[in-house]
Write a protein that holds these residues in place. Structure first.
Motif, PDB file in Angstrom:
ATOM      1  N   ASP A  44      -3.265  34.014  23.114  1.00  0.00           N
ATOM      2  CA  ASP A  44      -3.968  34.023  21.820  1.00  0.00           C
ATOM      3  C   ASP A  44      -2.983  34.146  20.656  1.00  0.00           C
ATOM      4  OD1 ASP A  44      -6.405  33.790  23.093  1.00  0.00           O
ATOM      5  OD2 ASP A  44      -6.859  35.933  23.019  1.00  0.00           O
ATOM      6  N   CYS A  64       0.090  33.092  20.627  1.00  0.00           N
ATOM      7  CA  CYS A  64       0.759  31.796  20.493  1.00  0.00           C
ATOM      8  C   CYS A  64      -0.134  30.780  19.787  1.00  0.00           C
ATOM      9  CB  CYS A  64       1.152  31.265  21.871  1.00  0.00           C
ATOM     10  SG  CYS A  64       2.506  32.156  22.672  1.00  0.00           S
ATOM     11  N   MET A  65      -1.383  30.716  20.216  1.00  0.00           N
ATOM     12  CA  MET A  65      -2.281  29.693  19.681  1.00  0.00           C
ATOM     13  C   MET A  65      -2.695  29.973  18.238  1.00  0.00           C
ATOM     14  SD  MET A  65      -2.186  27.407  21.856  1.00  0.00           S
ATOM     15  CE  MET A  65      -3.228  26.334  20.860  1.00  0.00           C
ATOM     16  N   ALA A  66      -2.373  31.147  17.733  1.00  0.00           N
ATOM     17  CA  ALA A  66      -2.599  31.433  16.316  1.00  0.00           C
ATOM     18  C   ALA A  66      -1.515  30.789  15.445  1.00  0.00           C
ATOM     19  CB  ALA A  66      -2.625  32.943  16.075  1.00  0.00           C
ATOM     20  N   GLU A  74       0.824  27.658  14.072  1.00  0.00           N
ATOM     21  CA  GLU A  74       0.639  26.236  13.807  1.00  0.00           C
ATOM     22  C   GLU A  74       1.421  25.360  14.782  1.00  0.00           C
ATOM     23  OE1 GLU A  74       0.882  23.089  10.041  1.00  0.00           O
ATOM     24  OE2 GLU A  74       1.584  25.149   9.809  1.00  0.00           O
ATOM     25  N   GLN A  98      -0.516  24.874  17.894  1.00  0.00           N
ATOM     26  CA  GLN A  98      -1.695  24.064  17.616  1.00  0.00           C
ATOM     27  C   GLN A  98      -1.326  22.590  17.507  1.00  0.00           C
ATOM     28  OE1 GLN A  98      -3.413  25.748  14.073  1.00  0.00           O
ATOM     29  NE2 GLN A  98      -3.516  27.808  14.939  1.00  0.00           N
ATOM     30  N   GLN A  99      -0.217  22.299  16.826  1.00  0.00           N
ATOM     31  CA  GLN A  99       0.217  20.917  16.638  1.00  0.00           C
ATOM     32  C   GLN A  99       0.657  20.262  17.930  1.00  0.00           C
ATOM     33  OE1 GLN A  99       3.278  21.642  13.715  1.00  0.00           O
ATOM     34  NE2 GLN A  99       1.939  21.086  12.002  1.00  0.00           N
ATOM     35  N   GLN A 140      -0.569  20.970  21.049  1.00  0.00           N
ATOM     36  CA  GLN A 140      -1.559  20.972  22.125  1.00  0.00           C
ATOM     37  C   GLN A 140      -2.049  19.553  22.424  1.00  0.00           C
ATOM     38  OE1 GLN A 140      -5.486  22.710  21.279  1.00  0.00           O
ATOM     39  NE2 GLN A 140      -4.812  22.932  19.155  1.00  0.00           N
ATOM     40  N   SER A 199      -4.916  18.024  22.580  1.00  0.00           N
ATOM     41  CA  SER A 199      -5.943  17.398  21.729  1.00  0.00           C
ATOM     42  C   SER A 199      -5.371  16.887  20.410  1.00  0.00           C
ATOM     43  CB  SER A 199      -7.073  18.373  21.452  1.00  0.00           C
ATOM     44  OG  SER A 199      -6.606  19.509  20.741  1.00  0.00           O
ATOM     45  N   ALA A 200      -4.176  17.363  20.041  1.00  0.00           N
ATOM     46  CA  ALA A 200      -3.542  16.930  18.793  1.00  0.00           C
ATOM     47  C   ALA A 200      -2.655  15.701  18.989  1.00  0.00           C
ATOM     48  CB  ALA A 200      -2.714  18.067  18.204  1.00  0.00           C
TER      49      ALA A 200
END
Length: 211
Positions: A191, A193-195, A197, A200-201, A203, A205-206
């Motif tokens: 959690d 890590c996923m906070a 950016e 997130q960039q 992953q 799905s991106a």
């Protein structure tokens, strides 16, 4: 730089995280593993292993194997560092990373699962039992290591090479409905890590080939 990779590849995901953490621009070159594009002669000219990721440098050199690529990036672009300054810390981070990259992932990557099904005639239930067994075993070991030295991330309060390896494995574990019960420290690190950016960039799905 050009990164030849596949959006769902754990090893590719690791390198994307490192590139984004360091703010390094790169061209995304998709190689569709399920369609077998990695077996083509053109891709074989890039890497004898026919595996992703491959990072092509500006001078034409090609780097393979995700762990080696990430350490190269860390040595050539030291900030932010993905390995601790002290030798003991570096050994711990590398060991955590290898729990995932050397113990769990090799037993569960796409070509191994295909071999189980096509050559060894494992059915879907047997294949998934195999997958979930090795994921759980490795993550339980990782969880025990985290208990020895608590921190916001796998090692301390900043992401490291270990987190670059852990996060893709958790994505895959969730995708294949693995048992993550009781892995509270791992999921707390995930959690955290996923906070950020950068994670997130990076992953799946991106990625441009995720559609």
């Amino acid at each position: 730089m050009r990164l030849h990779n596949y959006f769902r590849s754990s090893a590719s995901f690791r390198v994307r995280i490192a590139l984004h953490l360091k703010g390094l621009p790169y061209d995304y070159v998709p190689v569709h593993l399920v369609k077998g594009e990695q077996k083509s002669a053109a891709f074989g000219a890039l890497t004898a292993e026919h595996l992703v990721p491959v990072l092509e440098l500006d001078d034409g050199r090609r780097l393979t194997q995700s762990m080696a690529i990430i350490e190269y990036l860390d040595e050539t672009h030291p900030q932010p560092g993905l390995l601790p300054a002290d030798a003991g810390g570096r050994a711990r981070v590398r060991a955590l990373a290898q729990v995932i990259a050397c113990e769990v992932h090799p037993l569960n990557n796409l070509r191994v699962l295909k071999y189980l099904v096509h050559q060894l005639q494992a059915d879907e239930a047997a294949k998934m039992a195999w997958y979930r067994h090795w994921v759980r075993l490795g993550l339980e070991a990782y969880e025990a290591h985290l208990a020895e030295q608590p921190g916001r991330f796998s090692h301390g309060d900043a992401p490291t090479l270990a987190d670059c390896c852990l996060v893709p494995q958790i994505f895959n574990a969730q995708r294949f409905d693995c048992d993550l019960a009781g892995l509270t420290r791992i999921m707390g690190v995930f959690d955290a890590c996923m906070a950020l950016e950068a994670f997130q960039q990076a992953q799946p799905s991106a990625c441009p080939d995720a559609a």
